[in-house]
Design a protein around this motif. Structure first.
Motif, PDB file in Angstrom:
ATOM      1  N   GLU A   1       0.847  -1.189   0.000  1.00 32.87           N
ATOM      2  CA  GLU A   1       0.000   0.000   0.000  1.00 32.87           C
ATOM      3  C   GLU A   1       0.883   1.240   0.000  1.00 32.87           C
ATOM      4  O   GLU A   1       1.920   1.294   0.672  1.00 32.87           O
ATOM      5  N   PRO A   2       0.488   2.173  -0.803  1.00 31.98           N
ATOM      6  CA  PRO A   2       1.312   3.388  -0.841  1.00 31.98           C
ATOM      7  C   PRO A   2       1.350   4.056   0.525  1.00 31.98           C
ATOM      8  O   PRO A   2       0.374   4.064   1.276  1.00 31.98           O
ATOM      9  N   ALA A   3       2.494   4.537   0.822  1.00 30.44           N
ATOM     10  CA  ALA A   3       2.634   5.227   2.104  1.00 30.44           C
ATOM     11  C   ALA A   3       1.730   6.453   2.104  1.00 30.44           C
ATOM     12  O   ALA A   3       1.538   7.097   1.074  1.00 30.44           O
ATOM     13  N   PRO A   4       1.140   6.700   3.237  1.00 26.10           N
ATOM     14  CA  PRO A   4       0.265   7.887   3.292  1.00 26.10           C
ATOM     15  C   PRO A   4       1.048   9.145   2.924  1.00 26.10           C
ATOM     16  O   PRO A   4       2.207   9.317   3.291  1.00 26.10           O
ATOM     17  N   LYS A   5       0.383   9.950   2.172  1.00 24.03           N
ATOM     18  CA  LYS A   5       1.022  11.189   1.723  1.00 24.03           C
ATOM     19  C   LYS A   5       1.279  12.094   2.915  1.00 24.03           C
ATOM     20  O   LYS A   5       0.429  12.235   3.799  1.00 24.03           O
ATOM     21  N   ALA A   6       2.464  12.612   2.925  1.00 26.34           N
ATOM     22  CA  ALA A   6       2.816  13.494   4.037  1.00 26.34           C
ATOM     23  C   ALA A   6       2.442  14.928   3.674  1.00 26.34           C
ATOM     24  O   ALA A   6       2.639  15.378   2.538  1.00 26.34           O
ATOM     25  N   TYR A   7       1.888  15.587   4.637  1.00 25.72           N
ATOM     26  CA  TYR A   7       1.516  17.002   4.458  1.00 25.72           C
ATOM     27  C   TYR A   7       2.188  17.826   5.547  1.00 25.72           C
ATOM     28  O   TYR A   7       2.286  17.383   6.700  1.00 25.72           O
ATOM     29  N   SER A   8       2.602  18.982   5.166  1.00 31.98           N
ATOM     30  CA  SER A   8       3.218  19.865   6.158  1.00 31.98           C
ATOM     31  C   SER A   8       2.137  20.428   7.083  1.00 31.98           C
ATOM     32  O   SER A   8       0.982  20.604   6.681  1.00 31.98           O
ATOM     33  N   ASN A   9       2.544  20.643   8.321  1.00 27.71           N
ATOM     34  CA  ASN A   9       1.594  21.150   9.315  1.00 27.71           C
ATOM     35  C   ASN A   9       1.584  22.684   9.287  1.00 27.71           C
ATOM     36  O   ASN A   9       2.006  23.363  10.218  1.00 27.71           O
ATOM     37  N   ASP A  10       1.095  23.169   8.168  1.00 29.53           N
ATOM     38  CA  ASP A  10       0.976  24.616   7.999  1.00 29.53           C
ATOM     39  C   ASP A  10      -0.175  24.871   7.037  1.00 29.53           C
ATOM     40  O   ASP A  10      -0.839  23.942   6.596  1.00 29.53           O
ATOM     41  N   LEU A  11      -0.405  26.147   6.706  1.00 30.38           N
ATOM     42  CA  LEU A  11      -1.545  26.474   5.873  1.00 30.38           C
ATOM     43  C   LEU A  11      -1.475  25.768   4.521  1.00 30.38           C
ATOM     44  O   LEU A  11      -2.491  25.258   4.033  1.00 30.38           O
ATOM     45  N   HIS A  12      -0.291  25.740   3.949  1.00 26.83           N
ATOM     46  CA  HIS A  12      -0.154  25.060   2.650  1.00 26.83           C
ATOM     47  C   HIS A  12      -0.505  23.573   2.765  1.00 26.83           C
ATOM     48  O   HIS A  12      -1.236  23.016   1.941  1.00 26.83           O
ATOM     49  N   GLY A  13       0.014  22.941   3.797  1.00 27.88           N
ATOM     50  CA  GLY A  13      -0.257  21.516   3.987  1.00 27.88           C
ATOM     51  C   GLY A  13      -1.733  21.254   4.262  1.00 27.88           C
ATOM     52  O   GLY A  13      -2.304  20.273   3.771  1.00 27.88           O
ATOM     53  N   TRP A  14      -2.384  22.116   5.055  1.00 28.01           N
ATOM     54  CA  TRP A  14      -3.797  21.915   5.379  1.00 28.01           C
ATOM     55  C   TRP A  14      -4.668  22.039   4.126  1.00 28.01           C
ATOM     56  O   TRP A  14      -5.572  21.225   3.911  1.00 28.01           O
ATOM     57  N   ILE A  15      -4.378  23.069   3.319  1.00 31.81           N
ATOM     58  CA  ILE A  15      -5.162  23.232   2.093  1.00 31.81           C
ATOM     59  C   ILE A  15      -4.931  22.060   1.135  1.00 31.81           C
ATOM     60  O   ILE A  15      -5.880  21.539   0.525  1.00 31.81           O
TER      61      ILE A  15
END
Length: 208
Positions: free
Chosen positions: A96-110
């Motif tokens: 299974e593909p690793a869950p996509k990582a998102y930055s913990n900031d406005l850009h990542g949240w959007i």
């Protein structure tokens, strides 16, 4: 006195008689011997026959030859069954593909909100979301409005896109945290509401 010729004649006759007598006696002896022999032979035949019979009875009967069982022919060797083909190895499951990582900031949240919206069929763009966030909260996920009509009614607007609790509960998207203060949950619920009322968050340019 007898003359010499008479004497010779008398002696010759006597000699012939004696010879004849001797011959007759010899023949008689021969006949007697032959008769005795025959008699002896005749007398011994039954005895010899009895002896033969007795010996024959005493001779053990020949043992019957042992009958040897003829072994059944050995079955023809059967060819060993062909080995079953080895089962094909099942293909290894695709990781299974690793869950996509998102930055913990406005850009990542959007960015995370947009991926969830795409999976749920909710329209919206990065620019339209970002623009409305900056107007409503200047990017502060803990922003709260304590002075507008909603606040007066006891249901102040909260979070990045200033969503009141009843609206958040009605338009919450499954798969996100049921928390109005959660940045991603706040964005997705607000965009779901805007899609239902305005067609998309991109169409919102003021308080909504």
């Amino acid at each position: 006195m007898l003359n010499k010729d008479k004497l010779s004649t008398v002696i010759g006759r006597r000699s012939r008689r004696e010879a004849f007598t001797v011959a007759v006696a010899a023949v008689g002896l021969v006949a007697v011997a032959a008769s005795s022999a025959v008699s002896f032979a005749d007398d011994s035949v039954p005895e010899r026959a009895a002896m033969v019979v007795e010996q024959a009875e005493n001779i053990p009967a020949p043992a019957a030859p042992a009958i040897q069982a003829i072994p059944a022919p050995a079955p023809a060797p059967q060819a060993a069954p062909a080995p079953a083909p080895a089962p094909e190895a099942a293909p290894a499951p695709m990781p299974e593909p690793a869950p996509k990582a998102y930055s913990n900031d406005l850009h990542g949240w959007i960015s995370e909100a947009l991926d969830i919206m795409a999976a749920k069929g909710i329209p919206g763009s990065y620019e339209g979301i970002h623009r409305n966030i900056m107007r409503e909260s200047t990017g502060n996920p803990q922003a709260i409005n304590l002075w507008d009509i909603n606040a007066i009614n006891g249901i102040p607007s909260k979070g990045l896109l200033q969503v009141i609790d009843p609206t958040f509960a009605a338009y919450h998207v499954e798969g996100t945290a049921f928390d109005v203060w959660n940045p991603v949950s706040n964005i997705v619920a607000a965009c779901n509401y805007a899609a239902q009322r305005y067609g998309s968050m991109d169409n919102v340019n003021s308080a909504y």
